[in-house]
Design a protein around this motif. Structure first.
Motif, PDB file in Angstrom:
ATOM      1  N   ASP A 276       1.960  -7.271  19.526  1.00  0.00           N
ATOM      2  CA  ASP A 276       0.533  -7.208  19.180  1.00  0.00           C
ATOM      3  C   ASP A 276       0.345  -6.378  17.913  1.00  0.00           C
ATOM      4  OD1 ASP A 276      -0.140  -8.720  21.375  1.00  0.00           O
ATOM      5  OD2 ASP A 276      -0.626  -6.997  22.637  1.00  0.00           O
ATOM      6  N   LEU A 277      -0.569  -6.833  17.048  1.00  0.00           N
ATOM      7  CA  LEU A 277      -0.881  -6.133  15.805  1.00  0.00           C
ATOM      8  C   LEU A 277      -2.226  -5.444  15.894  1.00  0.00           C
ATOM      9  CD1 LEU A 277       0.175  -8.572  12.929  1.00  0.00           C
ATOM     10  CD2 LEU A 277       1.019  -6.244  13.270  1.00  0.00           C
ATOM     11  N   THR A 278      -2.306  -4.229  15.406  1.00  0.00           N
ATOM     12  CA  THR A 278      -3.566  -3.488  15.296  1.00  0.00           C
ATOM     13  C   THR A 278      -3.778  -3.118  13.841  1.00  0.00           C
ATOM     14  OG1 THR A 278      -3.301  -2.545  17.511  1.00  0.00           O
ATOM     15  CG2 THR A 278      -4.859  -1.458  16.030  1.00  0.00           C
ATOM     16  N   ARG A 279      -4.917  -3.514  13.301  1.00  0.00           N
ATOM     17  CA  ARG A 279      -5.237  -3.182  11.910  1.00  0.00           C
ATOM     18  C   ARG A 279      -5.888  -1.805  11.863  1.00  0.00           C
ATOM     19  NH1 ARG A 279      -8.854  -6.923   7.741  1.00  0.00           N
ATOM     20  NH2 ARG A 279      -9.210  -5.308   6.148  1.00  0.00           N
ATOM     21  N   LEU A 280      -5.342  -0.912  11.012  1.00  0.00           N
ATOM     22  CA  LEU A 280      -5.873   0.443  10.926  1.00  0.00           C
ATOM     23  C   LEU A 280      -6.862   0.622   9.783  1.00  0.00           C
ATOM     24  CD1 LEU A 280      -2.728   2.684  11.626  1.00  0.00           C
ATOM     25  CD2 LEU A 280      -4.301   1.615  13.253  1.00  0.00           C
ATOM     26  N   THR A 281      -6.550   0.118   8.598  1.00  0.00           N
ATOM     27  CA  THR A 281      -7.398   0.362   7.437  1.00  0.00           C
ATOM     28  C   THR A 281      -8.239  -0.858   7.109  1.00  0.00           C
ATOM     29  OG1 THR A 281      -5.667  -0.322   5.870  1.00  0.00           O
ATOM     30  CG2 THR A 281      -5.747   2.010   6.484  1.00  0.00           C
ATOM     31  N   HIS A 282      -9.398  -0.614   6.530  1.00  0.00           N
ATOM     32  CA  HIS A 282     -10.326  -1.683   6.122  1.00  0.00           C
ATOM     33  C   HIS A 282     -10.918  -1.273   4.769  1.00  0.00           C
ATOM     34  CE1 HIS A 282     -10.094  -2.054  10.513  1.00  0.00           C
ATOM     35  NE2 HIS A 282     -10.403  -3.323  10.368  1.00  0.00           N
ATOM     36  N   SER A 283     -10.334  -1.762   3.697  1.00  0.00           N
ATOM     37  CA  SER A 283     -10.824  -1.402   2.374  1.00  0.00           C
ATOM     38  C   SER A 283     -10.560  -2.543   1.416  1.00  0.00           C
ATOM     39  CB  SER A 283     -10.151  -0.122   1.862  1.00  0.00           C
ATOM     40  OG  SER A 283      -8.812  -0.374   1.486  1.00  0.00           O
ATOM     41  N   ASP A 284     -11.127  -2.441   0.220  1.00  0.00           N
ATOM     42  CA  ASP A 284     -10.892  -3.432  -0.821  1.00  0.00           C
ATOM     43  C   ASP A 284      -9.734  -3.035  -1.711  1.00  0.00           C
ATOM     44  OD1 ASP A 284     -13.043  -4.965   0.053  1.00  0.00           O
ATOM     45  OD2 ASP A 284     -14.475  -3.853  -1.195  1.00  0.00           O
ATOM     46  N   ALA A 285      -9.040  -1.961  -1.354  1.00  0.00           N
ATOM     47  CA  ALA A 285      -7.952  -1.439  -2.168  1.00  0.00           C
ATOM     48  C   ALA A 285      -6.610  -1.904  -1.622  1.00  0.00           C
ATOM     49  CB  ALA A 285      -8.011   0.091  -2.193  1.00  0.00           C
ATOM     50  N   ILE A 286      -5.539  -1.529  -2.321  1.00  0.00           N
ATOM     51  CA  ILE A 286      -4.183  -1.765  -1.850  1.00  0.00           C
ATOM     52  C   ILE A 286      -3.772  -0.584  -0.988  1.00  0.00           C
ATOM     53  CG2 ILE A 286      -1.767  -1.971  -2.544  1.00  0.00           C
ATOM     54  CD1 ILE A 286      -2.714  -3.350  -5.086  1.00  0.00           C
ATOM     55  N   ASP A 287      -3.545  -0.818   0.285  1.00  0.00           N
ATOM     56  CA  ASP A 287      -3.068   0.205   1.218  1.00  0.00           C
ATOM     57  C   ASP A 287      -1.647  -0.153   1.628  1.00  0.00           C
ATOM     58  OD1 ASP A 287      -5.569   1.363   1.054  1.00  0.00           O
ATOM     59  OD2 ASP A 287      -6.280   0.516   2.941  1.00  0.00           O
ATOM     60  N   THR A 288      -0.700   0.739   1.365  1.00  0.00           N
ATOM     61  CA  THR A 288       0.700   0.411   1.604  1.00  0.00           C
ATOM     62  C   THR A 288       1.497   1.680   1.871  1.00  0.00           C
ATOM     63  OG1 THR A 288       2.599  -0.837   0.723  1.00  0.00           O
ATOM     64  CG2 THR A 288       1.323   0.490  -0.841  1.00  0.00           C
ATOM     65  N   GLU A 289       2.808   1.529   2.084  1.00  0.00           N
ATOM     66  CA  GLU A 289       3.759   2.630   2.266  1.00  0.00           C
ATOM     67  C   GLU A 289       3.372   3.593   3.392  1.00  0.00           C
ATOM     68  OE1 GLU A 289       5.256   2.788  -2.389  1.00  0.00           O
ATOM     69  OE2 GLU A 289       3.805   4.261  -1.694  1.00  0.00           O
ATOM     70  N   PRO A 290       3.165   3.085   4.610  1.00  0.00           N
ATOM     71  CA  PRO A 290       2.817   3.983   5.716  1.00  0.00           C
ATOM     72  C   PRO A 290       4.004   4.855   6.121  1.00  0.00           C
ATOM     73  CG  PRO A 290       3.232   1.782   6.551  1.00  0.00           C
ATOM     74  CD  PRO A 290       3.260   1.678   5.056  1.00  0.00           C
ATOM     75  N   GLU A 291       3.699   6.010   6.688  1.00  0.00           N
ATOM     76  CA  GLU A 291       4.700   6.943   7.220  1.00  0.00           C
ATOM     77  C   GLU A 291       4.081   7.691   8.393  1.00  0.00           C
ATOM     78  OE1 GLU A 291       7.771   7.890   6.872  1.00  0.00           O
ATOM     79  OE2 GLU A 291       7.975  10.067   6.945  1.00  0.00           O
ATOM     80  N   TRP A 292       4.754   7.705   9.530  1.00  0.00           N
ATOM     81  CA  TRP A 292       4.235   8.390  10.713  1.00  0.00           C
ATOM     82  C   TRP A 292       4.443   9.886  10.606  1.00  0.00           C
ATOM     83  CZ3 TRP A 292       2.073   5.849  15.021  1.00  0.00           C
ATOM     84  CH2 TRP A 292       2.170   4.449  15.008  1.00  0.00           C
ATOM     85  N   ALA A 293       3.465  10.654  11.064  1.00  0.00           N
ATOM     86  CA  ALA A 293       3.660  12.087  11.236  1.00  0.00           C
ATOM     87  C   ALA A 293       4.662  12.307  12.361  1.00  0.00           C
ATOM     88  CB  ALA A 293       2.335  12.774  11.561  1.00  0.00           C
ATOM     89  N   PRO A 294       5.454  13.378  12.306  1.00  0.00           N
ATOM     90  CA  PRO A 294       6.459  13.602  13.355  1.00  0.00           C
ATOM     91  C   PRO A 294       5.890  13.659  14.767  1.00  0.00           C
ATOM     92  CG  PRO A 294       6.918  14.997  11.466  1.00  0.00           C
ATOM     93  CD  PRO A 294       5.596  14.347  11.207  1.00  0.00           C
ATOM     94  N   THR A 302      -0.203   5.119   1.040  1.00  0.00           N
ATOM     95  CA  THR A 302      -0.615   5.101  -0.354  1.00  0.00           C
ATOM     96  C   THR A 302      -1.755   4.114  -0.523  1.00  0.00           C
ATOM     97  OG1 THR A 302       1.647   5.579  -1.055  1.00  0.00           O
ATOM     98  CG2 THR A 302       0.134   4.764  -2.731  1.00  0.00           C
ATOM     99  N   SER A 303      -2.789   4.530  -1.255  1.00  0.00           N
ATOM    100  CA  SER A 303      -3.918   3.648  -1.524  1.00  0.00           C
ATOM    101  C   SER A 303      -4.461   3.927  -2.918  1.00  0.00           C
ATOM    102  CB  SER A 303      -5.032   3.878  -0.494  1.00  0.00           C
ATOM    103  OG  SER A 303      -6.168   3.073  -0.791  1.00  0.00           O
ATOM    104  N   ASP A 304      -4.954   2.884  -3.566  1.00  0.00           N
ATOM    105  CA  ASP A 304      -5.593   3.069  -4.874  1.00  0.00           C
ATOM    106  C   ASP A 304      -7.120   2.970  -4.750  1.00  0.00           C
ATOM    107  OD1 ASP A 304      -5.879   0.352  -4.443  1.00  0.00           O
ATOM    108  OD2 ASP A 304      -5.224  -0.244  -6.444  1.00  0.00           O
ATOM    109  N   ARG A 305      -7.636   3.267  -3.568  1.00  0.00           N
ATOM    110  CA  ARG A 305      -9.092   3.172  -3.357  1.00  0.00           C
ATOM    111  C   ARG A 305      -9.881   4.146  -4.211  1.00  0.00           C
ATOM    112  NH1 ARG A 305      -9.463   4.285   2.967  1.00  0.00           N
ATOM    113  NH2 ARG A 305      -7.756   2.771   2.891  1.00  0.00           N
TER     114      ARG A 305
END
Length: 428
Positions: A276-294, A302-305
């Motif tokens: 199953d997929l859950t969408r976290l971000t909703h923007s008109d920008a490029i959102d990429t390179e996720p990293e989980w906190a420990p 990373t986002s250019d919003r």
């Protein structure tokens, strides 16, 4: 979509510059002024070994940036046990610590006995016997390095870990890409996957048994997970557009990623059990390179919003994203240290792209590297070093820098470029 295509093209160009597959070699580029002096005496019987254990231990400790091994020429004697040590001799050499040992071949098995001595305190800090086969000598040496490092610094050693990286062989339309893993010092490299199409963004599972990565073998980017012991692969995504930047959750049950299936690239989380997929971000920008906190309670991405790439933090509790980098006009590819109180990233200034550290409590940023085309940082599981991709002349190499920038080394391939490094977790 023009902005998205430019980002994708840039990533592909960084991979496609005439690469080749070969074992990596260590080149120390900067040592720390505060490195601890340590004498590592060649082990008695070590000359008969196919791998010189003392030399591997010395190299491990030196590249950590925390230690400065004395040169072999400066050793005034070569004791093999603590009973043979005259501490005053070693105190004259200003060596804080001394490592001695001996090796015996017992029917094809090697019995390695080593001791760590406190020179100024004239005390035996550590002593152990390690049994090793011929093929395990490098592993045994890394284990000894880990024990010495932890005994002196109080920090778990990471010399027995591995790195993943991408190489390629050929030019133009005839490039063969490979995904490789190797020891943390670049030795014992193994090819995990070979493809005529680009491979990107390798990421280790928390237990070190699997790699997630992006492959273009179907003609467009898709995310795969591969079991390292069996070679079995599972394709997780193949949506139209971007399928990229996989990142494992700390418990290994989820994978964060960047997908553009609904338009612009957004951050999604996949439950690996149900898919199953859950969408976290909703923007008109490029959102990429996720990293989980420990602690698994938030992610950075990373986002250019804001107009330029910056790093944001998404809190899974209140489902809100907040910008956390404000120094400079470009910050990307954030990666947490193991304690979760700092991130390492790529930052840009007038001289180019560098690896930097930002303390999350104070927001203070420190630039760690002085090269000008650094990318793809990945943090050692003990947090003491960061490996990254960079340029050396016209070819790509891997670099590593200590968490405070005081020491650094390079891992070039003698035959070409290497990119996309990922440091493994602890593997026991």
């Amino acid at each position: 979509m023009k902005r998205l295509n430019l980002w994708t093209a840039a990533l592909l160009l960084m991979l496609c510059a005439g690469m080749a597959h070969a074992e990596l070699t260590i080149e120390i580029t900067k040592g720390s002024d505060q490195a601890i002096p340590i004498a590592i005496v060649p082990m008695e019987g070590g000359d008969e070994l196919p791998q010189e254990v003392s030399r591997i231990v010395s190299n491990d400790l030196e590249r950590s940036g925390r230690f400065e091994p004395l040169s072999q020429n400066s050793l005034i004697s070569r004791p093999s046990s603590s009973d043979d040590v005259y501490y005053q001799d070693w105190q004259q050499l200003d060596s804080d610590y001394l490592v001695v040992g001996k090796v015996k071949n017992q029917g094809g098995q090697y019995r390695i006995q080593y001791e760590l001595l406190d020179v100024n305190g004239e005390d035996r800090m550590l002593g152990e016997v390690v049994t090793s086969s011929r093929d395990q000598l490098r592993d045994s040496a890394h284990y000894i390095s880990d024990q010495i490092f932890e005994e002196i610094t109080g920090i778990r050693g990471a010399f027995s870990t591995s790195i993943a990286y991408v190489t390629a062989n050929g030019v133009g339309d005839n490039i063969k890409y490979t995904l490789n893993i190797a020891d943390a010092d670049g030795h014992n490299n193994q090819e995990i996957l070979s493809s005529d199409e680009p491979i990107m963004s390798p990421a280790w599972s928390p237990d070190g048994r699997k790699l997630a990565y992006v492959s273009f073998e179907t003609g467009r980017p898709s995310i795969y997970v591969q079991n390292l012991s069996t070679g079995q692969r599972v394709q997780l995504t193949s949506f139209e557009g971007i399928n990229g930047a996989p990142a494992w959750s700390p418990d290994g049950r989820k994978l964060a990623m960047s997908l553009s299936k609904d338009g612009q690239p957004e951050i999604y989380v996949m439950d690996l059990g149900s898919r199953d997929l859950t969408r976290l971000t909703h923007s008109d920008a490029i959102d990429t390179e996720p990293e989980w906190a420990p602690n698994g309670r938030s992610l950075i991405f990373t986002s250019d919003r804001s107009g330029n790439p910056q790093i944001y933090r998404y809190n899974l509790g209140d489902e809100q994203a907040q910008r956390i980098t404000f120094t400079g006009s470009y910050n990307s590819r954030g990666r947490f240290n193991p304690d979760g109180d700092a991130i390492f990233m790529v930052t840009r200034d007038d001289d180019g792209f560098h690896i930097a550290r930002q303390d999350l409590d104070t927001d203070r940023m420190t630039v760690l590297t002085d090269s000008n085309w650094d990318e793809s940082p990945s943090v050692a599981p003990n947090g003491t070093m960061v490996i990254f991709a960079t340029q050396e002349g016209t070819r790509g190499v891997l670099g590593a820098v200590s968490d405070d920038g005081s020491a650094s080394f390079r891992l070039p391939s003698p035959q070409g470029d290497v990119r996309e490094p990922a440091w493994s977790p602890f593997l026991d």
